[in-house]
Design a protein around this motif. Structure first.
Motif, short mmCIF file in Angstrom:
data_model
loop_
_atom_site.label_atom_id
_atom_site.label_comp_id
_atom_site.label_asym_id
_atom_site.label_seq_id
_atom_site.Cartn_x
_atom_site.Cartn_y
_atom_site.Cartn_z
N VAL A 41 0.86 -1.18 0.00
CA VAL A 41 0.00 0.00 0.00
C VAL A 41 0.90 1.24 0.00
O VAL A 41 1.51 1.56 1.01
CB VAL A 41 -0.93 0.02 1.23
CG1 VAL A 41 -1.80 1.27 1.23
CG2 VAL A 41 -1.79 -1.24 1.28
N PRO A 42 0.99 1.93 -1.14
CA PRO A 42 1.83 3.13 -1.18
C PRO A 42 1.21 4.24 -0.33
O PRO A 42 0.02 4.23 -0.04
CB PRO A 42 1.85 3.50 -2.66
CG PRO A 42 0.64 2.88 -3.24
CD PRO A 42 0.33 1.67 -2.41
N GLY A 43 2.04 5.19 0.05
CA GLY A 43 1.55 6.32 0.83
C GLY A 43 2.70 7.08 1.45
O GLY A 43 3.87 6.79 1.20
N THR A 44 2.35 8.04 2.27
CA THR A 44 3.36 8.83 2.97
C THR A 44 4.06 7.96 4.00
O THR A 44 3.59 6.86 4.34
CB THR A 44 2.71 10.02 3.70
OG1 THR A 44 1.86 9.49 4.74
CG2 THR A 44 1.90 10.89 2.75
N ILE A 45 5.15 8.45 4.53
CA ILE A 45 5.85 7.69 5.58
C ILE A 45 4.94 7.50 6.79
O ILE A 45 4.96 6.45 7.43
CB ILE A 45 7.20 8.35 5.98
CG1 ILE A 45 7.97 7.44 6.96
CG2 ILE A 45 6.98 9.73 6.56
CD1 ILE A 45 8.36 6.09 6.43
N LYS A 117 8.84 2.59 2.10
CA LYS A 117 9.71 3.51 2.81
C LYS A 117 10.18 2.98 4.16
O LYS A 117 11.10 3.53 4.74
CB LYS A 117 8.95 4.83 3.06
CG LYS A 117 8.46 5.53 1.81
CD LYS A 117 7.58 6.73 2.17
CE LYS A 117 6.96 7.37 0.97
NZ LYS A 117 7.88 8.04 0.09
N ILE A 118 9.53 1.90 4.67
CA ILE A 118 9.81 1.47 6.03
C ILE A 118 9.57 -0.04 6.18
O ILE A 118 8.69 -0.61 5.54
CB ILE A 118 8.93 2.25 7.04
CG1 ILE A 118 9.32 1.94 8.49
CG2 ILE A 118 7.45 2.02 6.77
CD1 ILE A 118 8.70 2.88 9.50
N GLU A 119 10.39 -0.64 7.02
CA GLU A 119 10.18 -2.02 7.47
C GLU A 119 10.50 -2.03 8.96
O GLU A 119 11.46 -1.39 9.39
CB GLU A 119 11.08 -2.99 6.71
CG GLU A 119 10.83 -4.44 7.08
CD GLU A 119 11.53 -5.43 6.17
OE1 GLU A 119 11.80 -6.55 6.64
OE2 GLU A 119 11.80 -5.10 5.00
#
Length: 126
Positions: A41-45, A117-119
């Motif tokens: 799911v793409p999106g902001t951080i 952007k994050i894991e």
């Protein structure tokens, strides 16, 4: 020492691993990302951080634990400039006392090519 695999039917694994392993009174969660219904799911951080923590909470729930029982969190960011915005959501979603934590700029994570952007991976008590 026994190892008990933990997997939520609500989440999918992107490779040959378990979502978590329970051993020695601890739950070791594999890295989670902003994935829902098996799709990134793409999106902001902030949006990706929220969904990633929700996914970790689901894995912990299935394992019989919760965010309240976190003892260690490792966060991997593709861009260290996202640190402050990620921290806003992190502080909002995780209860006190906060767990020990490491955050690193990893450059690339498995979902980077799709905009990941994050894991986040973690260790929690049972």
């Amino acid at each position: 020492m026994s190892k008990v695999p933990i997997n939520s039917s609500k989440l999918s694994c992107g490779g040959p691993y378990n979502q978590a392993v329970k051993s020695g009174g601890l739950i070791f969660c594999s890295g989670q990302a902003a994935v829902k219904d098996g799709n990134f799911v793409p999106g902001t951080i902030q949006e990706q951080t929220r969904l990633t923590i929700e996914n970790l909470a689901e894995v912990l729930r299935v394992a019989g634990s919760s965010l309240e029982k976190l003892v260690k969190v490792n966060i991997f960011l593709t861009d260290i400039d996202d640190f402050a915005a990620m921290n806003e959501v992190y502080k909002e979603m995780l209860p006190d006392p906060m767990p020990a934590r490491t955050t690193v700029a990893a450059g690339k994570i498995p979902l980077s090519s799709k905009g990941g952007k994050i894991e986040i991976e973690c260790i929690a008590a049972e």
